[in-house]
Design a protein around this motif. Structure first.
Motif, PDB file in Angstrom:
ATOM      1  N   LEU A 168       0.843  -1.222   0.000  1.00 19.76           N
ATOM      2  CA  LEU A 168       0.000   0.000   0.000  1.00 19.76           C
ATOM      3  C   LEU A 168       0.867   1.257   0.000  1.00 19.76           C
ATOM      4  O   LEU A 168       0.559   2.231  -0.691  1.00 19.76           O
ATOM      5  CB  LEU A 168      -0.936   0.000   1.211  1.00 19.76           C
ATOM      6  CG  LEU A 168      -2.099  -0.978   1.142  1.00 19.76           C
ATOM      7  CD1 LEU A 168      -2.848  -1.011   2.474  1.00 19.76           C
ATOM      8  CD2 LEU A 168      -3.044  -0.610   0.012  1.00 19.76           C
ATOM      9  N   ALA A 169       1.939   1.233   0.778  1.00 17.18           N
ATOM     10  CA  ALA A 169       2.841   2.383   0.821  1.00 17.18           C
ATOM     11  C   ALA A 169       3.488   2.615  -0.542  1.00 17.18           C
ATOM     12  O   ALA A 169       3.669   3.766  -0.966  1.00 17.18           O
ATOM     13  CB  ALA A 169       3.910   2.173   1.883  1.00 17.18           C
ATOM     14  N   ALA A 170       3.830   1.548  -1.255  1.00 13.70           N
ATOM     15  CA  ALA A 170       4.435   1.684  -2.586  1.00 13.70           C
ATOM     16  C   ALA A 170       3.496   2.408  -3.530  1.00 13.70           C
ATOM     17  O   ALA A 170       3.922   3.240  -4.340  1.00 13.70           O
ATOM     18  CB  ALA A 170       4.802   0.303  -3.145  1.00 13.70           C
ATOM     19  N   VAL A 171       2.210   2.099  -3.433  1.00 17.51           N
ATOM     20  CA  VAL A 171       1.224   2.795  -4.271  1.00 17.51           C
ATOM     21  C   VAL A 171       1.125   4.261  -3.849  1.00 17.51           C
ATOM     22  O   VAL A 171       1.052   5.155  -4.692  1.00 17.51           O
ATOM     23  CB  VAL A 171      -0.160   2.102  -4.169  1.00 17.51           C
ATOM     24  CG1 VAL A 171      -1.231   2.929  -4.846  1.00 17.51           C
ATOM     25  CG2 VAL A 171      -0.092   0.709  -4.776  1.00 17.51           C
ATOM     26  N   GLY A 172       1.180   4.489  -2.533  1.00 16.96           N
ATOM     27  CA  GLY A 172       1.049   5.861  -2.020  1.00 16.96           C
ATOM     28  C   GLY A 172       2.211   6.770  -2.376  1.00 16.96           C
ATOM     29  O   GLY A 172       2.033   7.987  -2.476  1.00 16.96           O
ATOM     30  N   VAL A 173       3.395   6.217  -2.573  1.00 20.85           N
ATOM     31  CA  VAL A 173       4.568   7.057  -2.845  1.00 20.85           C
ATOM     32  C   VAL A 173       4.968   7.026  -4.314  1.00 20.85           C
ATOM     33  O   VAL A 173       6.064   7.445  -4.673  1.00 20.85           O
ATOM     34  CB  VAL A 173       5.781   6.656  -1.963  1.00 20.85           C
ATOM     35  CG1 VAL A 173       5.486   6.858  -0.497  1.00 20.85           C
ATOM     36  CG2 VAL A 173       6.255   5.254  -2.263  1.00 20.85           C
ATOM     37  N   GLY A 201      15.102  13.798  -8.324  1.00 22.46           N
ATOM     38  CA  GLY A 201      14.448  14.490  -9.428  1.00 22.46           C
ATOM     39  C   GLY A 201      13.557  13.619 -10.287  1.00 22.46           C
ATOM     40  O   GLY A 201      13.005  14.082 -11.273  1.00 22.46           O
ATOM     41  N   ARG A 202      13.400  12.350  -9.942  1.00 23.42           N
ATOM     42  CA  ARG A 202      12.578  11.464 -10.771  1.00 23.42           C
ATOM     43  C   ARG A 202      11.470  10.837  -9.928  1.00 23.42           C
ATOM     44  O   ARG A 202      11.669  10.457  -8.785  1.00 23.42           O
ATOM     45  CB  ARG A 202      13.423  10.329 -11.361  1.00 23.42           C
ATOM     46  CG  ARG A 202      14.500  10.854 -12.281  1.00 23.42           C
ATOM     47  CD  ARG A 202      15.326   9.797 -12.967  1.00 23.42           C
ATOM     48  NE  ARG A 202      15.160   8.447 -12.442  1.00 23.42           N
ATOM     49  CZ  ARG A 202      15.972   7.445 -12.689  1.00 23.42           C
ATOM     50  NH1 ARG A 202      17.026   7.655 -13.446  1.00 23.42           N
ATOM     51  NH2 ARG A 202      15.772   6.252 -12.203  1.00 23.42           N
ATOM     52  N   ALA A 203      10.299  10.679 -10.534  1.00 25.64           N
ATOM     53  CA  ALA A 203       9.188   9.991  -9.873  1.00 25.64           C
ATOM     54  C   ALA A 203       9.352   8.493 -10.099  1.00 25.64           C
ATOM     55  O   ALA A 203       9.756   8.066 -11.177  1.00 25.64           O
ATOM     56  CB  ALA A 203       7.859  10.462 -10.443  1.00 25.64           C
ATOM     57  N   GLY A 204       9.078   7.694  -9.096  1.00 24.12           N
ATOM     58  CA  GLY A 204       9.102   6.250  -9.275  1.00 24.12           C
ATOM     59  C   GLY A 204      10.069   5.478  -8.405  1.00 24.12           C
ATOM     60  O   GLY A 204       9.717   4.415  -7.920  1.00 24.12           O
ATOM     61  N   PRO A 205      11.329   5.957  -8.205  1.00 25.76           N
ATOM     62  CA  PRO A 205      12.273   5.135  -7.430  1.00 25.76           C
ATOM     63  C   PRO A 205      11.785   4.820  -6.017  1.00 25.76           C
ATOM     64  O   PRO A 205      11.995   3.708  -5.536  1.00 25.76           O
ATOM     65  CB  PRO A 205      13.557   5.962  -7.380  1.00 25.76           C
ATOM     66  CG  PRO A 205      13.486   6.825  -8.585  1.00 25.76           C
ATOM     67  CD  PRO A 205      12.016   7.113  -8.779  1.00 25.76           C
ATOM     68  N   ALA A 206      11.107   5.766  -5.369  1.00 22.55           N
ATOM     69  CA  ALA A 206      10.611   5.498  -4.015  1.00 22.55           C
ATOM     70  C   ALA A 206       9.590   4.378  -4.052  1.00 22.55           C
ATOM     71  O   ALA A 206       9.601   3.466  -3.214  1.00 22.55           O
ATOM     72  CB  ALA A 206      10.008   6.761  -3.413  1.00 22.55           C
ATOM     73  N   SER A 207       8.700   4.426  -5.035  1.00 21.53           N
ATOM     74  CA  SER A 207       7.678   3.395  -5.160  1.00 21.53           C
ATOM     75  C   SER A 207       8.312   2.041  -5.442  1.00 21.53           C
ATOM     76  O   SER A 207       7.922   1.022  -4.867  1.00 21.53           O
ATOM     77  CB  SER A 207       6.708   3.770  -6.281  1.00 21.53           C
ATOM     78  OG  SER A 207       5.692   2.802  -6.407  1.00 21.53           O
ATOM     79  N   GLY A 247      11.365   1.060  -4.664  1.00 21.18           N
ATOM     80  CA  GLY A 247      12.086   0.630  -3.458  1.00 21.18           C
ATOM     81  C   GLY A 247      11.151   0.041  -2.410  1.00 21.18           C
ATOM     82  O   GLY A 247      11.411  -1.035  -1.855  1.00 21.18           O
ATOM     83  N   VAL A 248      10.041   0.732  -2.164  1.00 20.20           N
ATOM     84  CA  VAL A 248       9.075   0.229  -1.190  1.00 20.20           C
ATOM     85  C   VAL A 248       8.412  -1.048  -1.723  1.00 20.20           C
ATOM     86  O   VAL A 248       8.132  -1.984  -0.966  1.00 20.20           O
ATOM     87  CB  VAL A 248       8.030   1.320  -0.839  1.00 20.20           C
ATOM     88  CG1 VAL A 248       6.972   0.775   0.088  1.00 20.20           C
ATOM     89  CG2 VAL A 248       8.722   2.514  -0.189  1.00 20.20           C
ATOM     90  N   GLY A 249       8.185  -1.108  -3.027  1.00 19.67           N
ATOM     91  CA  GLY A 249       7.615  -2.315  -3.630  1.00 19.67           C
ATOM     92  C   GLY A 249       8.525  -3.520  -3.461  1.00 19.67           C
ATOM     93  O   GLY A 249       8.059  -4.627  -3.180  1.00 19.67           O
ATOM     94  N   VAL A 250       9.824  -3.319  -3.633  1.00 18.32           N
ATOM     95  CA  VAL A 250      10.782  -4.405  -3.442  1.00 18.32           C
ATOM     96  C   VAL A 250      10.756  -4.881  -1.987  1.00 18.32           C
ATOM     97  O   VAL A 250      10.785  -6.087  -1.709  1.00 18.32           O
ATOM     98  CB  VAL A 250      12.207  -3.963  -3.859  1.00 18.32           C
ATOM     99  CG1 VAL A 250      13.261  -4.946  -3.378  1.00 18.32           C
ATOM    100  CG2 VAL A 250      12.282  -3.794  -5.370  1.00 18.32           C
ATOM    101  N   LEU A 251      10.664  -3.934  -1.050  1.00 20.07           N
ATOM    102  CA  LEU A 251      10.556  -4.315   0.362  1.00 20.07           C
ATOM    103  C   LEU A 251       9.277  -5.101   0.630  1.00 20.07           C
ATOM    104  O   LEU A 251       9.272  -6.049   1.413  1.00 20.07           O
ATOM    105  CB  LEU A 251      10.607  -3.066   1.248  1.00 20.07           C
ATOM    106  CG  LEU A 251      11.953  -2.349   1.329  1.00 20.07           C
ATOM    107  CD1 LEU A 251      11.820  -1.066   2.138  1.00 20.07           C
ATOM    108  CD2 LEU A 251      12.998  -3.267   1.944  1.00 20.07           C
ATOM    109  N   ALA A 252       8.185  -4.726  -0.028  1.00 16.38           N
ATOM    110  CA  ALA A 252       6.910  -5.445   0.132  1.00 16.38           C
ATOM    111  C   ALA A 252       7.047  -6.883  -0.343  1.00 16.38           C
ATOM    112  O   ALA A 252       6.612  -7.820   0.331  1.00 16.38           O
ATOM    113  CB  ALA A 252       5.795  -4.726  -0.628  1.00 16.38           C
ATOM    114  N   VAL A 253       7.644  -7.065  -1.504  1.00 14.21           N
ATOM    115  CA  VAL A 253       7.837  -8.415  -2.043  1.00 14.21           C
ATOM    116  C   VAL A 253       8.742  -9.227  -1.119  1.00 14.21           C
ATOM    117  O   VAL A 253       8.474 -10.403  -0.840  1.00 14.21           O
ATOM    118  CB  VAL A 253       8.403  -8.358  -3.484  1.00 14.21           C
ATOM    119  CG1 VAL A 253       8.856  -9.726  -3.950  1.00 14.21           C
ATOM    120  CG2 VAL A 253       7.363  -7.778  -4.429  1.00 14.21           C
TER     121      VAL A 253
END
Length: 180
Positions: free
Chosen positions: A30-35, A42-48, A50-56
């Protein structure tokens, strides 16, 4: 194997760890979707990502870690005088259905079925495994299974409290047939 007389195969600690890791994985997903629109460098996406990898990783660990915490099967196996008998189904019995529900009844003599899993092995205490799948039982010697039309071989084994076999193994088997 069906495990008769054992409620599922995981200890309370294993269940707690598994539940916490599953909840962590869901929360991180859920956090990956939120971020997903948060900018990193300067780029959108790396945070999502990173959190997605932690979720998996949390979800994978939820299935790996509990088994690592479980009871280890001793390499030196005890012997026992216990015997196991399959009372039903009867040898060469023909049942009708597609599938058919079969009442499996067993008898253990010379030992007793216990609820705990332990590394302290005793020749007169254990569990019953039935045909390779786990079944939750009310610590009894009967259960129901479903079988499709075919010739089936049902195998029951009385095992030590660590779920490992006795030496020699204590087994019984029966062949039966299901027709539509």
């Amino acid at each position: 194997m069906h495990v008769l007389a054992h409620a599922g195969g995981h200890t309370l600690g294993q269940n707690i760890v598994e539940t916490l890791l599953l909840l962590a994985g869901a929360g991180l997903a859920l956090a990956a979707v939120g971020v997903r629109n948060v900018r990193v460098f300067g780029r959108a996406g790396p945070a999502s990502w990173g959190v997605g990898v932690l979720a998996v990783a949390a979800l994978v660990l939820a299935f790996v870690v509990p088994s690592m915490l479980g009871i280890k099967i001793a390499s030196v196996r005890p012997s026992t005088n216990a015997k196991i008998t399959i009372l039903s189904p009867r040898p060469h019995q023909v049942l009708r259905g597609d599938p058919v529900t079969i009442q499996v009844r067993l008898r253990v003599t010379g030992a007793r079925i216990v609820t705990q899993t332990s590394t302290h092995l005793s020749p007169d205490k254990g569990h019953i495994h039935l045909d390779g799948m786990l079944v939750t039982m009310a610590y009894a010697t009967s259960t129901t299974i479903e079988a499709s039309p075919h010739i089936h071989r049902l195998r029951a084994e009385f095992v030590a409290v660590d779920h490992g076999p006795f030496s020699p193994p204590v087994t019984a088997s029966v062949t039966f047939r299901v027709i539509p």
